[in-house]
Design a protein around this motif. Structure first.
Motif, PDB file in Angstrom:
ATOM      1  N   ARG A  21       0.824  -1.220   0.000  1.00 16.36           N
ATOM      2  CA  ARG A  21       0.000   0.000   0.000  1.00 16.36           C
ATOM      3  C   ARG A  21       0.856   1.268   0.000  1.00 16.36           C
ATOM      4  NH1 ARG A  21      -5.474  -0.721   3.642  1.00 16.36           N
ATOM      5  NH2 ARG A  21      -5.924  -2.893   3.107  1.00 16.36           N
ATOM      6  N   LEU A  22       1.982   1.205   0.712  1.00 21.96           N
ATOM      7  CA  LEU A  22       2.839   2.388   0.787  1.00 21.96           C
ATOM      8  C   LEU A  22       3.872   2.436  -0.323  1.00 21.96           C
ATOM      9  CD1 LEU A  22       3.530   2.627   4.654  1.00 21.96           C
ATOM     10  CD2 LEU A  22       1.694   3.686   3.312  1.00 21.96           C
ATOM     11  N   GLY A  23       4.002   1.302  -1.039  1.00 21.28           N
ATOM     12  CA  GLY A  23       4.970   1.257  -2.131  1.00 21.28           C
ATOM     13  C   GLY A  23       6.407   1.227  -1.660  1.00 21.28           C
ATOM     14  N   VAL A  24       6.654   0.526  -0.545  1.00 20.79           N
ATOM     15  CA  VAL A  24       8.011   0.445   0.000  1.00 20.79           C
ATOM     16  C   VAL A  24       8.363  -1.009   0.282  1.00 20.79           C
ATOM     17  CG1 VAL A  24       7.864   2.742   1.040  1.00 20.79           C
ATOM     18  CG2 VAL A  24       7.201   0.737   2.390  1.00 20.79           C
ATOM     19  N   ALA A  25       9.646  -1.269   0.496  1.00 24.31           N
ATOM     20  CA  ALA A  25      10.124  -2.627   0.747  1.00 24.31           C
ATOM     21  C   ALA A  25       9.740  -3.096   2.148  1.00 24.31           C
ATOM     22  CB  ALA A  25      11.644  -2.673   0.587  1.00 24.31           C
ATOM     23  N   ARG A  26       9.761  -4.420   2.328  1.00 26.15           N
ATOM     24  CA  ARG A  26       9.404  -5.005   3.616  1.00 26.15           C
ATOM     25  C   ARG A  26      10.290  -4.476   4.744  1.00 26.15           C
ATOM     26  NH1 ARG A  26       6.825  -9.681   5.416  1.00 26.15           N
ATOM     27  NH2 ARG A  26       7.677 -10.547   7.345  1.00 26.15           N
ATOM     28  N   ASN A  27      11.606  -4.362   4.476  1.00 30.70           N
ATOM     29  CA  ASN A  27      12.521  -3.865   5.512  1.00 30.70           C
ATOM     30  C   ASN A  27      12.214  -2.419   5.886  1.00 30.70           C
ATOM     31  OD1 ASN A  27      13.913  -6.252   5.811  1.00 30.70           O
ATOM     32  ND2 ASN A  27      15.564  -5.692   4.382  1.00 30.70           N
ATOM     33  N   THR A  28      11.778  -1.651   4.906  1.00 31.62           N
ATOM     34  CA  THR A  28      11.399  -0.257   5.186  1.00 31.62           C
ATOM     35  C   THR A  28      10.174  -0.219   6.091  1.00 31.62           C
ATOM     36  OG1 THR A  28      12.260   0.461   3.046  1.00 31.62           O
ATOM     37  CG2 THR A  28      10.735   1.946   4.156  1.00 31.62           C
ATOM     38  N   VAL A  29       9.217  -1.106   5.826  1.00 33.27           N
ATOM     39  CA  VAL A  29       8.035  -1.185   6.691  1.00 33.27           C
ATOM     40  C   VAL A  29       8.454  -1.542   8.110  1.00 33.27           C
ATOM     41  CG1 VAL A  29       5.881  -2.407   7.142  1.00 33.27           C
ATOM     42  CG2 VAL A  29       6.512  -1.832   4.798  1.00 33.27           C
ATOM     43  N   ARG A  30       9.342  -2.505   8.229  1.00 34.56           N
ATOM     44  CA  ARG A  30       9.804  -2.897   9.558  1.00 34.56           C
ATOM     45  C   ARG A  30      10.438  -1.718  10.290  1.00 34.56           C
ATOM     46  NH1 ARG A  30      12.629  -8.820   8.425  1.00 34.56           N
ATOM     47  NH2 ARG A  30      10.705 -10.066   8.520  1.00 34.56           N
ATOM     48  N   ASN A  31      11.203  -0.912   9.566  1.00 32.17           N
ATOM     49  CA  ASN A  31      11.813   0.269  10.171  1.00 32.17           C
ATOM     50  C   ASN A  31      10.754   1.260  10.628  1.00 32.17           C
ATOM     51  OD1 ASN A  31      14.417  -0.691   9.764  1.00 32.17           O
ATOM     52  ND2 ASN A  31      14.656   0.337   7.781  1.00 32.17           N
ATOM     53  N   HIS A  32       9.734   1.473   9.774  1.00 34.07           N
ATOM     54  CA  HIS A  32       8.635   2.375  10.158  1.00 34.07           C
ATOM     55  C   HIS A  32       7.941   1.868  11.426  1.00 34.07           C
ATOM     56  CE1 HIS A  32       9.119   4.791   6.703  1.00 34.07           C
ATOM     57  NE2 HIS A  32       8.412   4.085   5.839  1.00 34.07           N
ATOM     58  N   VAL A  33       7.649   0.566  11.446  1.00 33.30           N
ATOM     59  CA  VAL A  33       6.957  -0.018  12.596  1.00 33.30           C
ATOM     60  C   VAL A  33       7.796   0.138  13.863  1.00 33.30           C
ATOM     61  CG1 VAL A  33       6.139  -2.176  13.622  1.00 33.30           C
ATOM     62  CG2 VAL A  33       5.606  -1.652  11.235  1.00 33.30           C
ATOM     63  N   GLN A  34       9.100  -0.121  13.749  1.00 36.15           N
ATOM     64  CA  GLN A  34       9.953  -0.017  14.934  1.00 36.15           C
ATOM     65  C   GLN A  34      10.000   1.420  15.456  1.00 36.15           C
ATOM     66  OE1 GLN A  34      11.329  -2.680  16.612  1.00 36.15           O
ATOM     67  NE2 GLN A  34      11.486  -1.029  18.124  1.00 36.15           N
ATOM     68  N   ARG A  35      10.046   2.388  14.539  1.00 33.96           N
ATOM     69  CA  ARG A  35      10.058   3.786  14.993  1.00 33.96           C
ATOM     70  C   ARG A  35       8.732   4.161  15.647  1.00 33.96           C
ATOM     71  NH1 ARG A  35      13.362   4.577  10.325  1.00 33.96           N
ATOM     72  NH2 ARG A  35      11.565   5.060   9.020  1.00 33.96           N
ATOM     73  N   VAL A  36       7.625   3.631  15.113  1.00 33.47           N
ATOM     74  CA  VAL A  36       6.319   3.865  15.735  1.00 33.47           C
ATOM     75  C   VAL A  36       6.315   3.319  17.153  1.00 33.47           C
ATOM     76  CG1 VAL A  36       3.884   3.185  15.696  1.00 33.47           C
ATOM     77  CG2 VAL A  36       4.986   3.964  13.586  1.00 33.47           C
ATOM     78  N   LEU A  37       6.803   2.095  17.322  1.00 34.15           N
ATOM     79  CA  LEU A  37       6.852   1.489  18.650  1.00 34.15           C
ATOM     80  C   LEU A  37       7.728   2.305  19.596  1.00 34.15           C
ATOM     81  CD1 LEU A  37       5.460  -0.888  17.205  1.00 34.15           C
ATOM     82  CD2 LEU A  37       7.015  -2.439  18.398  1.00 34.15           C
TER      83      LEU A  37
END
Length: 215
Positions: free
Chosen positions: A177-193
């Motif tokens: 949905r965001l048009g980014v790689a899986r590792n990028t999503v993981r980075n976003h999620v970790q920063r959210v946490l």
């Protein structure tokens, strides 16, 4: 001090994606001879176009819409001089503080009587701020920094990620949905946490709901 009401009827744009709710609100407002509903739309994108076309005095805005967060859309909708009254299913000091910080003029529960909503529209058009008295102390504490606002430092992309997490979307689908790689999503999620002080996605969503960051 209240401002004089706009000349002629108060021009209202209604932004609500549930047809039955929109119809009930529209009929209630139209019964008031001092109010004219100039348009009813279902999304943030349509609201932006309708504001430019109809130049309403007041925008009655659902907090959560199919294409985005209504509160986040307030600054853009205020561009024409309209005042924004937010509708929400649940009111907390955190949600109210977000509305104020975004430049909104008020917050009304969807469970409020229709005549109360019409009164809120008239008051907002006069320049008043309309918030439940039980929320005001919490709002002031948030805005003056006495109570820190969780998630205040989240970036726009991190807020998108958080919203998708709240919808139960998987990591792979978030990436699509965001048009980014899986590792990028993981980075976003970790920063959210990290920014929410959460130890898991579930806890992050729980904190976000409590703080009014997501529904």
């Amino acid at each position: 001090m209240s401002e004089p009401p706009p000349p002629g009827p108060i021009r209202v744009l209604l932004v609500e994606d549930h047809d039955m709710v929109a119809e009930a609100i529209g009929l209630a407002l139209q019964r008031d001879p001092g109010v004219l509903v100039v348009a009813s739309v279902r999304s943030v994108a349509a609201a932006a176009e309708a504001v430019a076309r109809h130049r309403p005095d007041v925008v009655v805005l659902d907090r959560r819409l199919p294409d985005g967060d209504g509160v986040a859309a307030i600054p853009a909708l205020r561009g024409s001089g309209a005042r924004v009254l937010v509708l929400t299913g649940e009111a907390t000091a955190a949600v109210a503080a977000r509305v104020v910080d975004a430049g909104g003029a008020g917050l009304v529960l969807k469970s409020a009587r229709l005549d109360e909503l019409a009164d809120a529209v008239r008051r907002v058009a006069r320049g008043e701020a309309v918030f439940d008295g039980s929320l005001l102390t919490g709002v002031l504490d948030r805005l003056t920094g006495r109570t820190p606002v969780a998630g205040a430092s989240l970036t726009a992309r991190e807020r998108e990620t958080l919203s998708l997490l709240a919808d139960g979307v998987s990591t792979d689908e978030i990436g699509q949905r965001l048009g980014v790689a899986r590792n990028t999503v993981r980075n976003h999620v970790q920063r959210v946490l990290d920014k929410l002080g959460a130890r898991s996605k579930l806890e992050a969503v729980s904190i976000a709901r409590r703080e009014g960051l997501v529904d």
